[in-house]
Write a protein that holds these residues in place. Structure first.
Motif, mmCIF file in Angstrom:
data_model
loop_
_atom_site.group_PDB
_atom_site.id
_atom_site.type_symbol
_atom_site.label_atom_id
_atom_site.label_comp_id
_atom_site.label_asym_id
_atom_site.label_seq_id
_atom_site.Cartn_x
_atom_site.Cartn_y
_atom_site.Cartn_z
ATOM 1 N N MET A 121 18.863 32.030 29.957
ATOM 2 C CA MET A 121 20.067 31.428 30.555
ATOM 3 C C MET A 121 20.085 29.919 30.321
ATOM 4 S SD MET A 121 22.137 33.540 32.085
ATOM 5 C CE MET A 121 22.060 35.272 32.503
ATOM 6 N N ILE A 122 18.963 29.302 30.541
ATOM 7 C CA ILE A 122 18.856 27.858 30.354
ATOM 8 C C ILE A 122 19.100 27.498 28.887
ATOM 9 C CG2 ILE A 122 17.276 25.892 30.470
ATOM 10 C CD1 ILE A 122 16.001 27.385 32.936
ATOM 11 N N ALA A 123 18.555 28.288 27.980
ATOM 12 C CA ALA A 123 18.721 28.025 26.547
ATOM 13 C C ALA A 123 20.189 28.098 26.123
ATOM 14 C CB ALA A 123 17.876 28.996 25.727
ATOM 15 N N VAL A 124 20.916 29.111 26.604
ATOM 16 C CA VAL A 124 22.327 29.240 26.244
ATOM 17 C C VAL A 124 23.123 28.072 26.826
ATOM 18 C CG1 VAL A 124 24.408 30.645 26.507
ATOM 19 C CG2 VAL A 124 22.235 31.736 25.951
ATOM 20 N N SER A 125 22.844 27.733 28.070
ATOM 21 C CA SER A 125 23.515 26.606 28.718
ATOM 22 C C SER A 125 23.299 25.313 27.919
ATOM 23 C CB SER A 125 22.995 26.447 30.148
ATOM 24 O OG SER A 125 23.478 25.285 30.745
ATOM 25 N N GLU A 126 22.067 25.081 27.522
ATOM 26 C CA GLU A 126 21.751 23.875 26.752
ATOM 27 C C GLU A 126 22.375 23.911 25.362
ATOM 28 O OE1 GLU A 126 17.485 23.605 26.945
ATOM 29 O OE2 GLU A 126 17.529 22.801 28.999
ATOM 30 N N LYS A 127 22.285 25.047 24.692
ATOM 31 C CA LYS A 127 22.815 25.164 23.327
ATOM 32 C C LYS A 127 24.328 24.950 23.294
ATOM 33 C CE LYS A 127 22.594 26.295 18.922
ATOM 34 N NZ LYS A 127 21.983 25.436 17.928
ATOM 35 N N LEU A 128 25.030 25.495 24.303
ATOM 36 C CA LEU A 128 26.479 25.349 24.354
ATOM 37 C C LEU A 128 26.914 24.080 25.094
ATOM 38 C CD1 LEU A 128 27.591 29.045 25.033
ATOM 39 C CD2 LEU A 128 27.354 27.848 22.840
ATOM 40 N N ALA A 129 25.936 23.339 25.620
ATOM 41 C CA ALA A 129 26.193 22.091 26.360
ATOM 42 C C ALA A 129 27.169 22.322 27.523
ATOM 43 C CB ALA A 129 26.700 21.000 25.424
ATOM 44 N N LEU A 130 26.872 23.379 28.289
ATOM 45 C CA LEU A 130 27.708 23.748 29.428
ATOM 46 C C LEU A 130 26.850 23.933 30.668
ATOM 47 C CD1 LEU A 130 29.889 26.382 27.608
ATOM 48 C CD2 LEU A 130 30.725 24.235 28.574
ATOM 49 N N PRO A 152 15.757 34.296 24.452
ATOM 50 C CA PRO A 152 16.904 33.384 24.402
ATOM 51 C C PRO A 152 17.843 33.643 23.220
ATOM 52 C CG PRO A 152 14.945 32.171 25.032
ATOM 53 C CD PRO A 152 14.491 33.569 24.656
ATOM 54 N N LEU A 153 17.284 33.958 22.054
ATOM 55 C CA LEU A 153 18.121 34.194 20.880
ATOM 56 C C LEU A 153 19.023 35.412 21.079
ATOM 57 C CD1 LEU A 153 18.954 33.265 18.096
ATOM 58 C CD2 LEU A 153 17.075 34.618 17.145
ATOM 59 N N GLU A 154 18.512 36.449 21.751
ATOM 60 C CA GLU A 154 19.336 37.640 22.004
ATOM 61 C C GLU A 154 20.542 37.281 22.872
ATOM 62 O OE1 GLU A 154 19.275 41.962 24.289
ATOM 63 O OE2 GLU A 154 17.354 41.007 23.829
ATOM 64 N N LEU A 155 20.322 36.518 23.935
ATOM 65 C CA LEU A 155 21.413 36.150 24.829
ATOM 66 C C LEU A 155 22.391 35.210 24.125
ATOM 67 C CD1 LEU A 155 22.563 36.582 27.654
ATOM 68 C CD2 LEU A 155 21.216 34.609 28.411
ATOM 69 N N LEU A 156 21.885 34.286 23.342
ATOM 70 C CA LEU A 156 22.758 33.370 22.595
ATOM 71 C C LEU A 156 23.614 34.133 21.585
ATOM 72 C CD1 LEU A 156 23.720 30.518 22.023
ATOM 73 C CD2 LEU A 156 21.829 30.297 20.398
ATOM 74 N N LYS A 157 23.021 35.080 20.865
ATOM 75 C CA LYS A 157 23.783 35.873 19.887
ATOM 76 C C LYS A 157 24.876 36.675 20.590
ATOM 77 C CE LYS A 157 20.474 36.492 16.135
ATOM 78 N NZ LYS A 157 19.659 37.476 15.383
ATOM 79 N N LEU A 158 24.561 37.243 21.756
ATOM 80 C CA LEU A 158 25.552 38.020 22.489
ATOM 81 C C LEU A 158 26.692 37.118 22.970
ATOM 82 C CD1 LEU A 158 26.453 40.717 23.705
ATOM 83 C CD2 LEU A 158 25.086 40.146 25.725
ATOM 84 N N ALA A 159 26.340 35.974 23.539
ATOM 85 C CA ALA A 159 27.360 35.028 24.006
ATOM 86 C C ALA A 159 28.256 34.596 22.846
ATOM 87 C CB ALA A 159 26.691 33.822 24.653
ATOM 88 N N THR A 160 27.660 34.283 21.716
ATOM 89 C CA THR A 160 28.410 33.859 20.533
ATOM 90 C C THR A 160 29.327 34.961 20.037
ATOM 91 O OG1 THR A 160 26.630 32.345 19.929
ATOM 92 C CG2 THR A 160 28.170 32.949 18.185
ATOM 93 N N LYS A 161 28.838 36.194 20.045
ATOM 94 C CA LYS A 161 29.647 37.336 19.612
ATOM 95 C C LYS A 161 30.879 37.499 20.490
ATOM 96 C CE LYS A 161 29.585 42.414 19.164
ATOM 97 N NZ LYS A 161 30.982 42.400 18.884
ATOM 98 N N VAL A 162 30.697 37.433 21.801
ATOM 99 C CA VAL A 162 31.824 37.598 22.723
ATOM 100 C C VAL A 162 32.850 36.489 22.501
ATOM 101 C CG1 VAL A 162 32.475 37.514 25.170
ATOM 102 C CG2 VAL A 162 30.558 38.931 24.428
ATOM 103 N N LEU A 163 32.382 35.267 22.345
ATOM 104 C CA LEU A 163 33.300 34.150 22.106
ATOM 105 C C LEU A 163 34.030 34.307 20.769
ATOM 106 C CD1 LEU A 163 31.163 31.140 23.385
ATOM 107 C CD2 LEU A 163 33.083 32.265 24.535
#
Length: 130
Positions: free
Chosen positions: A54-63, A18-29
């Motif tokens: 996927m669930i972790a990123v959705s929850e972390k970004l509240a989306l 989850p941390l890898e996907l969150l870091k990537l999503a954050t980088k792109v944003l």
């Protein structure tokens, strides 16, 4: 407050941290200068609907996490910047992150950031033009 107009498309291997996907999503944003509040949601392929990352990123970004079938994503192939035969062989469409973002953005939407990769994940960003 402006209405959200960006769609974040994500793809990942099964078991992606989850941390890898969150870091990537954050980088792109961050690279695009986009806040999570500017997003309409997180978009991916239905095969990853229950993936913990996927669930972790959705929850972390509240989306909301919205997933499409491979057949729906495959319709975006002519619009992809980075189509992949390898991805097609694995999941049945030529791209996940870009195709999911474009599917969410609609027929007049366009990519703001093409596929960005980490070791086990991909991300792309599209803007809606309805």
């Amino acid at each position: 407050m402006a209405q959200p107009v960006y769609a974040l498309g994500l793809g990942c291997e099964r078991g992606c941290e989850p941390l890898e996907l969150l870091k990537l999503a954050t980088k792109v944003l961050t690279d695009a200068g986009i806040a999570a509040s500017d997003l309409t949601g997180i978009y991916s392929i239905d095969q990853r609907r229950h993936e913990p990352a996927m669930i972790a990123v959705s929850e972390k970004l509240a989306l909301p996490l919205v997933c499409y079938s491979a057949a729906v994503l495959e319709k975006q192939t002519p619009r992809l910047l980075n189509p992949s035969k390898a991805v097609f062989a694995l999941v049945g469409c030529h791209g996940v992150a870009e195709a999911a973002a474009l599917s969410a953005a609609g027929p007049r939407g366009s990519l703001v950031a093409g596929k960005t990769k980490s070791a086990h994940a991909t991300a792309a960003l599209a803007i809606t033009k309805r």
